[in-house]
Design a protein around this motif. Structure first.
Motif, PDB file in Angstrom:
ATOM      1  N   GLY A 195       9.211   5.466  11.002  1.00  0.00           N
ATOM      2  CA  GLY A 195      10.118   4.728  10.612  1.00  0.00           C
ATOM      3  C   GLY A 195      11.178   5.340   9.945  1.00  0.00           C
ATOM      4  N   GLN A 196      12.084   4.695   9.323  1.00  0.00           N
ATOM      5  CA  GLN A 196      13.468   5.094   8.782  1.00  0.00           C
ATOM      6  C   GLN A 196      13.095   6.075   7.469  1.00  0.00           C
ATOM      7  OE1 GLN A 196      16.532   4.675  10.069  1.00  0.00           O
ATOM      8  NE2 GLN A 196      15.235   3.615  11.618  1.00  0.00           N
ATOM      9  N   ILE A 197      12.319   5.707   6.700  1.00  0.00           N
ATOM     10  CA  ILE A 197      12.045   6.455   5.573  1.00  0.00           C
ATOM     11  C   ILE A 197      11.257   7.812   5.869  1.00  0.00           C
ATOM     12  CG2 ILE A 197      10.506   6.767   3.554  1.00  0.00           C
ATOM     13  CD1 ILE A 197      11.216   3.887   2.863  1.00  0.00           C
ATOM     14  N   GLN A 206      -6.999   1.470   5.322  1.00  0.00           N
ATOM     15  CA  GLN A 206      -6.648   2.978   4.993  1.00  0.00           C
ATOM     16  C   GLN A 206      -7.353   3.353   3.784  1.00  0.00           C
ATOM     17  OE1 GLN A 206      -2.181   3.279   4.875  1.00  0.00           O
ATOM     18  NE2 GLN A 206      -2.263   2.888   7.179  1.00  0.00           N
ATOM     19  N   VAL A 220       3.286   5.182   3.741  1.00  0.00           N
ATOM     20  CA  VAL A 220       4.803   4.462   3.972  1.00  0.00           C
ATOM     21  C   VAL A 220       4.797   3.435   4.931  1.00  0.00           C
ATOM     22  CG1 VAL A 220       7.059   5.138   4.536  1.00  0.00           C
ATOM     23  CG2 VAL A 220       5.636   6.920   3.432  1.00  0.00           C
ATOM     24  N   GLU A 279       0.404   6.527  12.860  1.00  0.00           N
ATOM     25  CA  GLU A 279       1.618   5.437  13.418  1.00  0.00           C
ATOM     26  C   GLU A 279       0.700   4.369  14.028  1.00  0.00           C
ATOM     27  OE1 GLU A 279       3.937   3.621  13.207  1.00  0.00           O
ATOM     28  OE2 GLU A 279       5.567   4.604  12.224  1.00  0.00           O
ATOM     29  N   ILE A 280       1.139   3.274  14.268  1.00  0.00           N
ATOM     30  CA  ILE A 280       0.580   1.915  15.174  1.00  0.00           C
ATOM     31  C   ILE A 280       0.729   2.590  16.348  1.00  0.00           C
ATOM     32  CG2 ILE A 280       0.745   0.246  13.438  1.00  0.00           C
ATOM     33  CD1 ILE A 280       3.319  -0.474  14.841  1.00  0.00           C
ATOM     34  N   GLY A 321       3.421   5.444   9.226  1.00  0.00           N
ATOM     35  CA  GLY A 321       4.633   4.873   9.202  1.00  0.00           C
ATOM     36  C   GLY A 321       5.631   6.110   9.532  1.00  0.00           C
ATOM     37  N   SER A 337      17.562   1.380   2.148  1.00  0.00           N
ATOM     38  CA  SER A 337      17.513   2.518   1.765  1.00  0.00           C
ATOM     39  C   SER A 337      16.586   3.541   2.414  1.00  0.00           C
ATOM     40  CB  SER A 337      17.528   2.441   0.237  1.00  0.00           C
ATOM     41  OG  SER A 337      16.467   1.551  -0.215  1.00  0.00           O
ATOM     42  N   SER A 352       4.117  -0.083   6.451  1.00  0.00           N
ATOM     43  CA  SER A 352       3.500  -1.464   5.930  1.00  0.00           C
ATOM     44  C   SER A 352       4.186  -2.656   6.901  1.00  0.00           C
ATOM     45  CB  SER A 352       3.654  -1.766   4.510  1.00  0.00           C
ATOM     46  OG  SER A 352       5.062  -1.815   4.105  1.00  0.00           O
ATOM     47  N   ASN A 381       5.881  -1.498   0.963  1.00  0.00           N
ATOM     48  CA  ASN A 381       5.822  -2.880  -0.026  1.00  0.00           C
ATOM     49  C   ASN A 381       4.761  -4.022   0.529  1.00  0.00           C
ATOM     50  OD1 ASN A 381       7.616  -2.107  -1.782  1.00  0.00           O
ATOM     51  ND2 ASN A 381       9.170  -2.149  -0.573  1.00  0.00           N
ATOM     52  N   VAL A 387       4.254   3.809  -0.620  1.00  0.00           N
ATOM     53  CA  VAL A 387       5.382   3.555  -0.757  1.00  0.00           C
ATOM     54  C   VAL A 387       5.942   2.080  -0.092  1.00  0.00           C
ATOM     55  CG1 VAL A 387       7.893   4.297   0.263  1.00  0.00           C
ATOM     56  CG2 VAL A 387       6.200   5.875  -0.654  1.00  0.00           C
ATOM     57  N   LEU A 407      12.108   5.680  -7.176  1.00  0.00           N
ATOM     58  CA  LEU A 407      13.564   5.250  -6.774  1.00  0.00           C
ATOM     59  C   LEU A 407      14.209   4.454  -7.764  1.00  0.00           C
ATOM     60  CD1 LEU A 407      15.761   5.409  -4.715  1.00  0.00           C
ATOM     61  CD2 LEU A 407      14.730   3.744  -3.355  1.00  0.00           C
TER      62      LEU A 407
HETATM   63  P1  NDP Z   1      11.056   2.088   6.422  1.00  0.00           P
HETATM   64  O1  NDP Z   1      10.557   3.437   6.672  1.00  0.00           O
HETATM   65  O2  NDP Z   1      12.406   1.705   6.159  1.00  0.00           O
HETATM   66  O3  NDP Z   1      10.127   1.328   5.146  1.00  0.00           O
HETATM   67  C1  NDP Z   1       8.789   1.535   5.216  1.00  0.00           C
HETATM   68  C2  NDP Z   1       8.155   0.923   3.807  1.00  0.00           C
HETATM   69  O4  NDP Z   1       8.593   1.142   2.819  1.00  0.00           O
HETATM   70  C3  NDP Z   1       8.388  -0.684   3.917  1.00  0.00           C
HETATM   71  O5  NDP Z   1       7.421  -1.228   3.462  1.00  0.00           O
HETATM   72  C4  NDP Z   1       9.341  -0.808   2.867  1.00  0.00           C
HETATM   73  O6  NDP Z   1       9.511  -2.040   2.431  1.00  0.00           O
HETATM   74  C5  NDP Z   1       9.191   0.193   1.961  1.00  0.00           C
HETATM   75  N1  NDP Z   1       9.949   0.547   0.726  1.00  0.00           N
HETATM   76  C6  NDP Z   1       9.589   1.061  -0.504  1.00  0.00           C
HETATM   77  N2  NDP Z   1      10.479   1.081  -1.290  1.00  0.00           N
HETATM   78  C7  NDP Z   1      11.499   1.172  -0.390  1.00  0.00           C
HETATM   79  C8  NDP Z   1      12.650   1.523  -0.690  1.00  0.00           C
HETATM   80  N3  NDP Z   1      13.200   1.577  -1.991  1.00  0.00           N
HETATM   81  N4  NDP Z   1      13.803   1.156   0.076  1.00  0.00           N
HETATM   82  C9  NDP Z   1      13.596   0.955   1.391  1.00  0.00           C
HETATM   83  N5  NDP Z   1      12.329   0.675   1.821  1.00  0.00           N
HETATM   84  C10 NDP Z   1      11.077   0.763   0.908  1.00  0.00           C
HETATM   85  O7  NDP Z   1      10.438   1.195   7.710  1.00  0.00           O
HETATM   86  P2  NDP Z   1      10.368   0.979   9.318  1.00  0.00           P
HETATM   87  O8  NDP Z   1      10.370  -0.457   9.519  1.00  0.00           O
HETATM   88  O9  NDP Z   1      11.473   1.830   9.649  1.00  0.00           O
HETATM   89  O10 NDP Z   1       9.207   2.171   9.472  1.00  0.00           O
HETATM   90  C11 NDP Z   1       7.735   1.532   9.124  1.00  0.00           C
HETATM   91  C12 NDP Z   1       7.155   2.192  10.040  1.00  0.00           C
HETATM   92  O11 NDP Z   1       5.650   1.837   9.666  1.00  0.00           O
HETATM   93  C13 NDP Z   1       7.231   1.657  11.748  1.00  0.00           C
HETATM   94  O12 NDP Z   1       7.174   2.846  12.314  1.00  0.00           O
HETATM   95  C14 NDP Z   1       5.747   1.217  11.836  1.00  0.00           C
HETATM   96  O13 NDP Z   1       5.331   1.186  13.155  1.00  0.00           O
HETATM   97  C15 NDP Z   1       5.045   1.664  10.919  1.00  0.00           C
HETATM   98  N6  NDP Z   1       3.885   1.151  10.427  1.00  0.00           N
HETATM   99  C16 NDP Z   1       2.668   2.186  10.333  1.00  0.00           C
HETATM  100  C17 NDP Z   1       1.389   1.732   9.946  1.00  0.00           C
HETATM  101  C18 NDP Z   1       0.336   2.830  10.077  1.00  0.00           C
HETATM  102  O14 NDP Z   1       0.531   3.933   9.956  1.00  0.00           O
HETATM  103  N7  NDP Z   1      -0.748   2.194  10.121  1.00  0.00           N
HETATM  104  C19 NDP Z   1       1.274   0.297   9.755  1.00  0.00           C
HETATM  105  C20 NDP Z   1       2.443  -0.436   9.485  1.00  0.00           C
HETATM  106  C21 NDP Z   1       3.628  -0.251  10.223  1.00  0.00           C
HETATM  107  P3  NDP Z   1      10.550  -3.194   2.735  1.00  0.00           P
HETATM  108  O15 NDP Z   1      10.063  -3.515   3.963  1.00  0.00           O
HETATM  109  O16 NDP Z   1      10.365  -4.257   1.476  1.00  0.00           O
HETATM  110  O17 NDP Z   1      11.879  -2.692   2.987  1.00  0.00           O
END
Ligand code: NDP
Length: 328
Positions: A14-16, A112, A87, A42-43, A11, A238, A89, A131, A129, A158
């Motif tokens: 993504g934001q994290i 994975q 990260v 990444e996907i 991931g 967050s 999901s 969810n 990380v 966290l």
């Molecule tokens: P984020 O990076 O914001 O979050 C990623 C994950 O962390 C989410 O499941 C989020 O849960 C979780 N999370 C856990 N604890 C926290 C917390 N305290 N605060 C916020 N988030 C938390 O998500 P994005 O959508 O920005 O990015 C996800 C990336 O993952 C995308 O780029 C997507 O393409 C990628 N992805 C990659 C995969 C892979 O590598 N095979 C598979 C699936 C997705 P919650 O949703 O509950 O906030």
């Protein structure tokens, strides 16, 4: 010099991931003397964006960054991984039922788990990380033959850090004066942030706080609902604090928890504190020599027991659901 440590981040676009990767590459996670090789998974739709993040990491000219690979292939991503931060999901979409969410993430974390077992270093450390983190970790560990279950953890750091910050703010001491907080159970709104054994500058936190209603009516719900409060205020989940917590979790696991205190990590239960064996639940843990250990012998009063039972009940229900889907 030292051989680089291979760190895989899923991931990554993504934001994290955006907050997390520069901290790993700067040495905040594994230490200022440890070169790192990053593997970003990444996907397919987000590989281009992850390549852009890799360009920015190049542009930081981090002295410790030994190389970056970007891929959509789990086997490549986990090849030789010493540390894996899962990260990415599947977020809950509009109208998506809980069962659909578990199913979608089941597909990701079974694959994975297998890719980790086939490709990662024998002593890989995995932090989930994404969810629902505890249950995603449970799925991954059940699908990773040959990797000990103890190598799979999920993030409640966290929540732990949020609890430390709330207590420090209330009592007017720096966060370094706070010890002995535990977050128990699931990384969800049922989690139990527990101050029973906590101290503030060496004095019992319950005494320093004075008012039991502050704990019951403010502290516990504030920590439980903090994720939602951030979304409300920021208009987005967050991310910086989640990334910082992931760095803290791995750093403590690899380099050890400080003397005289513990942290919170979701780890596979050995039955401690009546948490059914095999569930991935948050516990008080200490780490040393790259191994975690559940802190033993803490007292759970009736109120704590009841809260622990609720959050562990939720974990058991999630386990039963994914078992019913054939994911374990
Ligand atoms: P984020 O990076 O914001 O979050 C990623 C994950 O962390 C989410 O499941 C989020 O849960 C979780 N999370 C856990 N604890 C926290 C917390 N305290 N605060 C916020 N988030 C938390 O998500 P994005 O959508 O920005 O990015 C996800 C990336 O993952 C995308 O780029 C997507 O393409 C990628 N992805 C990659 C995969 C892979 O590598 N095979 C598979 C699936 C997705 P919650 O949703 O509950 O906030």
């Amino acid at each position: 010099g030292t051989a680089p440590t291979t760190v895989t981040v899923t991931g990554a676009a993504g934001q994290i991931g955006y907050s997390l990767l520069p901290r790993i590459a700067s040495g905040a996670m594994l230490g200022a003397d440890r070169p790192v090789r990053l593997r970003l998974l990444e996907i397919p739709a987000a590989v281009g964006a992850a390549a852009g993040v890799a360009m920015e990491l190049d542009d930081c000219a981090f002295p410790l960054l030994a190389g970056i690979d970007v891929t959509d292939d789990p086997a490549t991503a986990f090849d030789g991984a010493d540390v894996a931060l899962l990260v990415g999901s599947r977020p809950r979409g509009k109208g998506m039922e809980r069962a659909d969410l578990l199913q979608a993430n089941g597909a990701i974390f079974t694959a994975q788990g297998r890719a980790l077992a086939e490709n990662a270093a024998a002593d890989v450390k995995v932090l989930v990380v994404g969810n629902p983190a505890n249950t995603n970790a449970l799925i991954a560990l059940h699908n990773a033959p040959g990797i000990p279950a103890s190598r799979f953890t999920a993030m409640t750091r966290l929540d732990h850090n949020r609890a430390v910050a709330q207590l420090a703010r209330r009592t007017g001491v720096p966060v370094t004066g706070i010890r002995g907080i535990t977050v128990w159970g699931n990384h969800s709104a049922t989690q139990y942030p527990d101050l029973t054994a906590a101290t503030v500058d060496g004095r019992p936190a319950t005494e320093v706080v004075g008012d039991p209603a502050w704990i019951e009516e403010f502290f516990i719900p504030t920590v439980q609902q903090r994720g939602a409060a951030i979304i409300e205020a920021r208009g987005a989940s967050s991310a910086a604090s989640a990334a910082s917590a992931a760095v803290d979790h791995v750093r403590d696991w690899v380099l050890g928890t400080p003397e005289g205190t513990w942290t919170s990590m979701a780890v596979v239960s050995d039955g401690s504190y009546g948490v059914p064996e095999g569930l991935v639940s948050s516990f008080p843990v200490t780490c040393s020599g790259g191994e975690w250990r559940i802190v033993q012998g803490l007292e759970l009063d009736a109120g704590s027991r009841a809260r622990l039972d609720v959050t562990v009940g939720e974990l058991a229900a999630e386990r039963d659901a994914v078992r019913g889907m054939g994911l374990l």
